[in-house]
Motif scaffolding. Structure first.
Motif, PDB file in Angstrom:
ATOM      1  N   LYS A 279      13.436   6.315  -7.047  1.00  0.00           N
ATOM      2  CA  LYS A 279      13.752   7.684  -7.472  1.00  0.00           C
ATOM      3  C   LYS A 279      14.710   7.702  -8.661  1.00  0.00           C
ATOM      4  O   LYS A 279      14.699   8.627  -9.456  1.00  0.00           O
ATOM      5  CB  LYS A 279      14.394   8.466  -6.318  1.00  0.00           C
TER       6      LYS A 279
ATOM      7  N   ARG B 263       0.840  -1.216   0.000  1.00  0.00           N
ATOM      8  CA  ARG B 263       0.000   0.000   0.000  1.00  0.00           C
ATOM      9  C   ARG B 263       0.869   1.258   0.000  1.00  0.00           C
ATOM     10  O   ARG B 263       0.544   2.248  -0.661  1.00  0.00           O
ATOM     11  CB  ARG B 263      -0.958  -0.018   1.188  1.00  0.00           C
ATOM     12  N   LYS B 264       1.988   1.225   0.731  1.00  0.00           N
ATOM     13  CA  LYS B 264       2.906   2.372   0.735  1.00  0.00           C
ATOM     14  C   LYS B 264       3.526   2.585  -0.645  1.00  0.00           C
ATOM     15  O   LYS B 264       3.691   3.719  -1.090  1.00  0.00           O
ATOM     16  CB  LYS B 264       4.004   2.199   1.788  1.00  0.00           C
TER      17      LYS B 264
ATOM     18  N   LYS C 273       1.352   6.944  -6.698  1.00  0.00           N
ATOM     19  CA  LYS C 273       0.168   7.799  -6.867  1.00  0.00           C
ATOM     20  C   LYS C 273       0.510   9.258  -6.613  1.00  0.00           C
ATOM     21  O   LYS C 273       0.110  10.147  -7.366  1.00  0.00           O
ATOM     22  CB  LYS C 273      -0.930   7.382  -5.873  1.00  0.00           C
ATOM     23  N   GLU C 274       1.244   9.518  -5.527  1.00  0.00           N
ATOM     24  CA  GLU C 274       1.605  10.887  -5.157  1.00  0.00           C
ATOM     25  C   GLU C 274       2.471  11.562  -6.212  1.00  0.00           C
ATOM     26  O   GLU C 274       2.486  12.778  -6.324  1.00  0.00           O
ATOM     27  CB  GLU C 274       2.339  10.900  -3.813  1.00  0.00           C
ATOM     28  N   ARG C 275       3.179  10.780  -7.002  1.00  0.00           N
ATOM     29  CA  ARG C 275       4.052  11.325  -8.054  1.00  0.00           C
ATOM     30  C   ARG C 275       3.414  11.226  -9.429  1.00  0.00           C
ATOM     31  O   ARG C 275       4.070  11.435 -10.439  1.00  0.00           O
ATOM     32  CB  ARG C 275       5.395  10.594  -8.015  1.00  0.00           C
ATOM     33  N   ASN C 276       2.132  10.906  -9.466  1.00  0.00           N
ATOM     34  CA  ASN C 276       1.371  10.773 -10.722  1.00  0.00           C
ATOM     35  C   ASN C 276       2.049   9.834 -11.714  1.00  0.00           C
ATOM     36  O   ASN C 276       2.109  10.114 -12.906  1.00  0.00           O
ATOM     37  CB  ASN C 276       1.129  12.142 -11.369  1.00  0.00           C
TER      38      ASN C 276
ATOM     39  N   GLU D  30       2.133   1.753  -3.519  1.00  0.00           N
ATOM     40  CA  GLU D  30       1.059   2.326  -4.347  1.00  0.00           C
ATOM     41  C   GLU D  30       0.947   3.827  -4.097  1.00  0.00           C
ATOM     42  O   GLU D  30       0.861   4.616  -5.035  1.00  0.00           O
ATOM     43  CB  GLU D  30      -0.282   1.681  -4.008  1.00  0.00           C
ATOM     44  N   ARG D  31       0.939   4.211  -2.824  1.00  0.00           N
ATOM     45  CA  ARG D  31       0.821   5.629  -2.467  1.00  0.00           C
ATOM     46  C   ARG D  31       2.008   6.423  -3.018  1.00  0.00           C
ATOM     47  O   ARG D  31       1.844   7.533  -3.523  1.00  0.00           O
ATOM     48  CB  ARG D  31       0.709   5.778  -0.947  1.00  0.00           C
ATOM     49  N   TYR D  32       3.221   5.850  -2.948  1.00  0.00           N
ATOM     50  CA  TYR D  32       4.421   6.517  -3.456  1.00  0.00           C
ATOM     51  C   TYR D  32       4.236   6.891  -4.929  1.00  0.00           C
ATOM     52  O   TYR D  32       4.495   8.025  -5.327  1.00  0.00           O
ATOM     53  CB  TYR D  32       5.647   5.604  -3.288  1.00  0.00           C
TER      54      TYR D  32
END
Length: 113
Positions: free
Chosen positions: A110, A15-16, A22-25, A18-20
């Motif tokens: 990154k 889930r983390k 998502k937050e960076r589109n 996925e969020r990573y």
């Protein structure tokens, strides 16, 4: 980028991850390993990218018996057993083409283009 996240819905690190993204589109595809799992080709690609099977095994997995079996069976039988029992793999497994990571590793992600 062509991101694939292999994991389970219950896994906090999945889930983390996925969020990573998502937050960076960044578009990604989530593959639930309880429903589908990795193909042999995907598994071999990830194994090569992360430096072998040992880096992919989850010491804290629920099925300790299968994990012990995988560690001690003949080398040529290990991959077959892991593909049958993908619950012994650390999640999330994140792929971007030939690059891959195991576990939550934003520092590695990154560097991906």
């Amino acid at each position: 980028m062509n991101i694939q996240i292999f994991g389970t819905k219950k896994c906090a690190d999945t889930r983390k991850a996925e969020r990573y993204f998502k937050e960076r589109n960044v578009k990604y595809q989530l593959i639930d390993m309880k429903e589908k799992g990795m193909s042999k080709g995907e598994y071999n690609s990830v194994k090569q990218a992360v430096g072998g099977l040992e880096a992919m095994l989850d010491e804290g997995c629920k099925d300790k018996d299968v994990l012990a079996l995988i560690k001690y069976i003949a080398q040529e039988d290990k991959d077959e057993k892991v593909l049958e029992n993908q619950g012994v793999l650390k999640t999330p497994i994140v792929r971007n083409g030939k690059a891959a990571s195991v576990g939550y590793q934003p520092d590695a992600w990154k560097t991906w283009n």
